[in-house]
Scaffold this motif. Structure first.
Motif, mmCIF file in Angstrom:
data_model
loop_
_atom_site.group_PDB
_atom_site.id
_atom_site.type_symbol
_atom_site.label_atom_id
_atom_site.label_comp_id
_atom_site.label_asym_id
_atom_site.label_seq_id
_atom_site.Cartn_x
_atom_site.Cartn_y
_atom_site.Cartn_z
ATOM 1 N N ILE A 98 -3.927 5.184 4.623
ATOM 2 C CA ILE A 98 -3.992 4.972 6.082
ATOM 3 C C ILE A 98 -5.013 3.887 6.410
ATOM 4 O O ILE A 98 -4.745 2.945 7.177
ATOM 5 N N LEU A 99 -6.208 4.001 5.790
ATOM 6 C CA LEU A 99 -7.263 3.036 6.080
ATOM 7 C C LEU A 99 -6.904 1.644 5.549
ATOM 8 O O LEU A 99 -7.126 0.623 6.233
ATOM 9 N N ALA A 100 -6.354 1.621 4.311
ATOM 10 C CA ALA A 100 -6.042 0.319 3.703
ATOM 11 C C ALA A 100 -4.935 -0.402 4.462
ATOM 12 O O ALA A 100 -5.032 -1.617 4.730
ATOM 13 N N SER A 101 -3.885 0.303 4.805
ATOM 14 C CA SER A 101 -2.773 -0.350 5.508
ATOM 15 C C SER A 101 -3.188 -0.781 6.919
ATOM 16 O O SER A 101 -2.819 -1.874 7.397
ATOM 17 N N SER A 102 -3.974 0.085 7.589
ATOM 18 C CA SER A 102 -4.454 -0.292 8.935
ATOM 19 C C SER A 102 -5.400 -1.481 8.854
ATOM 20 O O SER A 102 -5.342 -2.402 9.700
ATOM 21 N N ALA A 103 -6.290 -1.450 7.855
ATOM 22 C CA ALA A 103 -7.212 -2.576 7.687
ATOM 23 C C ALA A 103 -6.448 -3.847 7.349
ATOM 24 O O ALA A 103 -6.830 -4.959 7.788
ATOM 25 N N GLY A 104 -5.359 -3.726 6.588
ATOM 26 C CA GLY A 104 -4.533 -4.886 6.268
ATOM 27 C C GLY A 104 -3.932 -5.495 7.519
ATOM 28 O O GLY A 104 -3.910 -6.732 7.690
ATOM 29 N N LEU A 105 -3.425 -4.646 8.398
ATOM 30 C CA LEU A 105 -2.866 -5.155 9.660
ATOM 31 C C LEU A 105 -3.951 -5.819 10.498
ATOM 32 O O LEU A 105 -3.751 -6.900 11.088
ATOM 33 N N LEU A 106 -5.105 -5.113 10.579
ATOM 34 C CA LEU A 106 -6.191 -5.658 11.396
ATOM 35 C C LEU A 106 -6.682 -6.995 10.857
ATOM 36 O O LEU A 106 -6.869 -7.974 11.613
ATOM 37 N N GLY A 107 -6.855 -7.052 9.555
ATOM 38 C CA GLY A 107 -7.410 -8.268 8.969
ATOM 39 C C GLY A 107 -6.433 -9.418 8.979
ATOM 40 O O GLY A 107 -6.790 -10.557 9.332
ATOM 41 N N CYS A 108 -5.192 -9.176 8.588
ATOM 42 C CA CYS A 108 -4.223 -10.270 8.473
ATOM 43 C C CYS A 108 -3.815 -10.832 9.832
ATOM 44 O O CYS A 108 -3.553 -12.036 9.976
ATOM 45 N N ILE A 109 -3.723 -9.996 10.857
ATOM 46 C CA ILE A 109 -3.228 -10.450 12.161
ATOM 47 C C ILE A 109 -4.365 -10.954 13.037
ATOM 48 O O ILE A 109 -4.263 -12.006 13.693
ATOM 49 N N PHE A 110 -5.504 -10.203 13.045
ATOM 50 C CA PHE A 110 -6.527 -10.506 14.045
ATOM 51 C C PHE A 110 -7.723 -11.271 13.494
ATOM 52 O O PHE A 110 -8.494 -11.854 14.280
ATOM 53 N N ALA A 111 -7.920 -11.246 12.206
ATOM 54 C CA ALA A 111 -9.074 -11.990 11.670
ATOM 55 C C ALA A 111 -8.982 -13.490 11.976
ATOM 56 O O ALA A 111 -9.976 -14.102 12.417
ATOM 57 N N VAL A 159 0.836 -1.218 0.000
ATOM 58 C CA VAL A 159 0.000 0.000 0.000
ATOM 59 C C VAL A 159 0.859 1.251 0.000
ATOM 60 O O VAL A 159 0.671 2.179 -0.793
ATOM 61 N N TRP A 160 1.842 1.324 0.887
ATOM 62 C CA TRP A 160 2.642 2.548 0.996
ATOM 63 C C TRP A 160 3.665 2.686 -0.133
ATOM 64 O O TRP A 160 4.073 3.802 -0.451
ATOM 65 N N ALA A 161 4.029 1.576 -0.755
ATOM 66 C CA ALA A 161 4.904 1.682 -1.927
ATOM 67 C C ALA A 161 4.168 2.305 -3.107
ATOM 68 O O ALA A 161 4.747 3.062 -3.903
ATOM 69 N N SER A 162 2.876 1.978 -3.216
ATOM 70 C CA SER A 162 2.071 2.595 -4.287
ATOM 71 C C SER A 162 1.619 4.010 -3.919
ATOM 72 O O SER A 162 1.192 4.783 -4.778
ATOM 73 N N PHE A 163 1.717 4.332 -2.624
ATOM 74 C CA PHE A 163 1.274 5.653 -2.170
ATOM 75 C C PHE A 163 2.128 6.782 -2.744
ATOM 76 O O PHE A 163 1.606 7.791 -3.234
ATOM 77 N N LEU A 164 3.452 6.631 -2.676
ATOM 78 C CA LEU A 164 4.342 7.745 -3.039
ATOM 79 C C LEU A 164 4.130 8.251 -4.463
ATOM 80 O O LEU A 164 3.912 9.448 -4.678
#
Length: 873
Positions: free
Chosen positions: A837-850, A813-818
């Protein structure tokens, strides 16, 4: 041959010499005409161009005598002589001005000839007929001043002699400033305002009507060259161009007929120029005669010629006269002309005086007989010559019956100048006598011995003369010996009876409160214009939204019209350049007005803002729910695994990450700009630090299970706390330095998007902004590498696998951001950052806690110690 005969006929009034024809042997100057009236004091006058040479072709038996020169009269200029007679009579009748003296006068004609001018000037100084220079004999003359002449050439010739004898000279013709300076002496006065006022008037007139492409007709002599030399720089300065310049011969000779025909043809071609509809004419009355000849030469029948619909702008020295064959021609060519004339006032007594002029009543007038015959086209009886009854002058003809081109009953500007000149002399004499009577005793009852008066004495008082004439107009001289005042602008209204009328439509007077006035409603234009303001431009006007673009190798008045570039407008016609709109406005589609720019920012009220805010709130709610689930099941093995406190901290960081995106929505202000980037990067750095700590905890825990491992001492909460605090404090330090040195602030971007003002947060120091992003990226890459290496550790609940996927998503996400961020502007740029911000945070939330939530909520049987310690085979 027919054209040659016609040309010969037309040029009779202005030809001095015909090919192979010579003036008779002896003195070619005619016998001087003179008008004489005796008086105690004498005013001399030289009137230019009442007579001038012309040639009358007569075939005689003696071939050696082919030509007889006879004088030809410009009858209209006879009024100048009559004006002097009238004013002298007026002064002598007024006993208050000169109670003990009478004024007399001698009037001579210059014959438009330098030798005749010198002769008559000397005659005024010394004797009537046979003169001996430097001796006064026979008829005594007490000459006090000379008035004349009409042209600069005649006046200069007069000044050559009069200056030597210190005789005051008052000229009544218009002069160029350069010529006035050359004649400056203590005894030279101009009864006409400075000619430079006319130049100002011409420029103001052309500017008023928007005429920028004009033709010039000037007399071919020194005065014409000076006119061009002065006017053309003024043209360039005020955005006016001369379409052409044609020189009108001062005099012509029939020795080269082809050259005359070529000149006529060139002048005619200029008259038919359809673009140059305004023509400026500078010269004398013979210049007008030339133009009328050119017109008739190509239009024998006086047919209507629409191409000659012109606006003529005439200078004050030009008068519309009819002489010889031209007396029956009309002035339709000059209909609607605008002419500068010497300011004058109508004198009722003068009209009555003119009506009283009769050959039988006027004595000692050497001009009257010739004038009368020429004006009324008749001859006085001569016993030696047979005459027709229709050709006989009765002497009872009336001057008011003559067309204006032949004689004018209204006082002209030049006659008015003669009138003022005589009164100026009279008032100077009055002041002189008043001053002398106070200091000198009377002699035989007379206060002054008139014969002792010298011209230079009068000159001393003439310099400071100031009086109101009978019309109530103040007459005075400036420090240059010029009459104060300006010029009237007259409109020529022509009639089909070969007559015309002048109508005052404006004036130019630098000494007045309004130096230039014009009443357009009073102007009668040439009939071809149908009373519509004529255009005189090289090309059509550039409309609004366009500007002038110069054509190569053309005068600056000829141009193309180019549209204004984006962001600039032209709200007037014929703008030299477009001008930039104010910073908070932009140009409309037509580029002719500036309109307010729309303020561009990511608002909560628009669909994109509403969508992003809704997603942020929803994800925050999901994060809060996950946190609640984990708190509720805090004692289960899956929650306890890999440091429960780090899990809570990570969830709280993700919650704040989602909420921090709301700082990017709405109109930026000082607080939001100051807080949003630092809060975002610190919270994200804290979240990534927690992930890094979790990954390292997994690795150290696995390595600690090996026998004799030294890593065992690092296992526990201390390592995790150290990693989280250290990584977060480094980011916090960078942010503190950023805020202390160059903090973000609200800014307006007027130029990035056309028609919009981007309301944005200026990051202050771009370097510091990319430093905090770079540090956050470094943490993410480190976490990804460590997690990737630990992904195959033998643990059923190995978080390294999930962290690997989460950090892969985060880094993607952040590599495509710049690149996306750098290529967007306005609210799109903010939307990109919020989305990341939303996509990267959602990625962390989904991949780790789902996966964990799935087990806790849906598969609780897997949430046991046995499952946690189970090894894969």
């Amino acid at each position: 041959m027919q054209r040659l005969l016609l040309l010969l006929l037309l040029l009779l009034p202005i030809v001095c010499k015909v090919n192979t024809m010579q003036c008779p042997a002896g003195d070619p100057i005619p016998v001087p005409h003179e008008w004489y009236q005796p008086g105690d004091l004498l005013i001399g006058g030289i009137v230019s161009q009442i007579f001038y040479h012309s040639s009358e072709i007569k075939f005689k038996e003696d071939p050696s005598q082919e030509l007889l020169e006879v004088p030809h009269i410009v009858t209209k200029f006879y009024q100048h002589a009559l004006a002097l007679v009238f004013v002298i009579k007026d002064i002598n009748d007024d006993q208050k001005i000169l109670p003990n003296a009478t004024l007399g006068f001698h009037i001579h004609d210059s014959y438009y000839d330098a030798r005749m001018t010198y002769r008559t000037t000397l005659d005024l100084l010394f004797k009537s007929h046979r003169f001996v220079p430097n001796y006064i004999c026979d008829t005594q003359k007490n000459l006090i001043a000379v008035i004349g002449g009409l042209t600069s050439g005649i006046s200069i010739n007069m000044a050559d002699i009069l200056t030597l004898y210190k005789v005051p000279q008052l000229t009544y013709g218009s002069f160029a400033a350069e010529e006035i300076q050359a004649l400056q002496s203590f005894s030279f006065y101009s009864m006409v305002p400075n000619e430079s006022h006319q130049y100002i008037g011409i420029i103001r007139l052309l500017q008023y009507f928007g005429w920028t492409w004009v033709g010039l007709f000037v007399v071919d002599d020194n005065t014409g060259e000076h006119f061009l030399k002065t006017l053309e720089p003024l043209f360039s300065k005020h955005g006016i161009c001369s379409a052409f310049t044609k020189r009108i011969p001062e005099q012509v000779s029939m020795e080269n007929v082809d050259e005359i025909l070529n000149k006529i043809e060139r002048i005619y071609v200029s008259l038919t120029d359809k673009k140059a509809r305004t023509l400026i004419c500078y010269g004398e009355s013979l210049t007008i005669a030339w133009l009328r000849i050119v017109n008739l030469f190509h239009d024998h029948g006086h047919k209507e010629n629409a191409s000659f619909g012109k606006v003529w702008v005439m200078t004050s020295q030009i008068d519309f006269t009819s002489t010889g064959p031209q007396r029956n021609w009309d002035f339709q060519l000059f209909q609607g002309a605008l002419s500068f004339t010497i300011q004058s006032r109508e004198l009722l007594d003068f009209s009555e005086f003119l009506q009283s002029i009769k050959p039988s009543r006027t004595q000692a007038d050497g001009f009257l007989k010739g004038f009368w015959e020429q004006a009324f086209d008749c001859l006085f009886p001569d016993p030696e010559m047979p005459m027709m009854d229709d050709d006989t002058c009765t002497g009872e003809e009336r001057l008011e019956s003559l067309p204006v081109g032949i004689f004018e009953m209204h006082m002209t500007g030049h006659s008015y100048s003669v009138y003022n000149a005589a009164y100026a002399l009279a008032h100077a004499l009055h002041t002189f006598y008043s001053s002398q009577s106070k200091h000198r005793p009377r002699v035989d009852g007379s206060s002054i011995e008139l014969q002792s008066l010298q011209p230079w004495q009068v000159d001393l008082f003439l310099q400071n003369v100031a009086f109101n004439n009978s019309a109530g107009v103040m007459v005075s001289f400036n420090d240059k010996g010029e009459l104060s005042g300006g010029y009237d602008i007259m409109n020529l209204v022509t009639f089909h009876n070969n007559s015309f009328q002048r109508v005052k439509v404006g004036r130019v007077d630098p000494s007045a409160e309004e130096d230039f006035t014009i009443n357009e409603d009073l102007i009668v234009w040439h009939k071809t214009f149908n009373q519509v303001l004529p255009l005189s431009v090289c090309n059509e006007h550039c409309h609004t939204g366009h500007h002038k673009k110069k054509k190569e190798e053309k005068k600056f008045c000829c141009y193309d019209c180019a549209p204004c570039p984006e962001g600039k407008i032209s709200d007037q016609k014929d703008r030299e350049d477009c001008f930039q709109c104010p910073a908070d406005q932009y140009s409309n589609r037509n580029r002719d007005a500036c309109i307010p720019q729309i303020r561009n920012f990511l608002s909560y009220k628009e669909p994109l803002g509403i969508s992003l805010a809704s997603v942020a709130v929803f994800l925050s709610f999901i994060t809060a729910v996950v946190l609640g689930i984990f708190i509720k099941h805090k004692d289960t093995p899956i929650v306890k695994a890999n440091n429960r406190d780090l899990t809570y901290t990570l969830l709280l960081c993700l919650l704040f990450c989602f909420l921090s995106s709301l700082l990017f929505l709405g109109q930026p202000c000082i607080v939001t700009c100051f807080l949003r980037q630092p809060i975002f990067v610190i919270i994200f750095s804290l979240a990534v630090s927690c992930i890094l700590a979790k990954t390292i905890t997994v690795v150290t825990a696995f390595m600690a299970t090996r026998p004799g491992s030294s890593v065992r001492k690092w296992v526990g909460k201390r390592l995790a706390i150290f990693i989280v605090l250290t990584c977060s404090l480094i980011q916090a330090s960078i942010c503190t330095m950023w805020l202390a040195t160059s903090a973000p602030f609200p800014d307006l971007d007027f130029h990035s998007v056309s028609g919009e003002i981007i309301v944005q947060c200026n990051e202050g120091s771009v370097t510091m902004f990319y430093c905090v992003l770079g540090y956050m990226g470094l943490l993410a890459i480190t976490s990804f590498v460590v997690a990737f290496l630990a992904r195959k550790l033998p643990d059923s609940f190995n978080e390294a696998k999930f962290i690997t996927f989460s950090m892969l998503a985060f880094c993607s996400v952040w590599a495509s951001f710049l690149p996306t961020y750098l290529n967007t502007r306005g609210k799109d740029m903010v939307a990109v950052e919020v989305f990341c911000i939303l996509a990267s945070s959602a990625g962390l939330l989904g991949c780790i806690f789902a996966p964990k939530c799935y087990i806790i909520v849906l598969r609780p049987e897997l949430n046991s110690r046995e499952q946690l310690i189970r090894r894969k085979h």
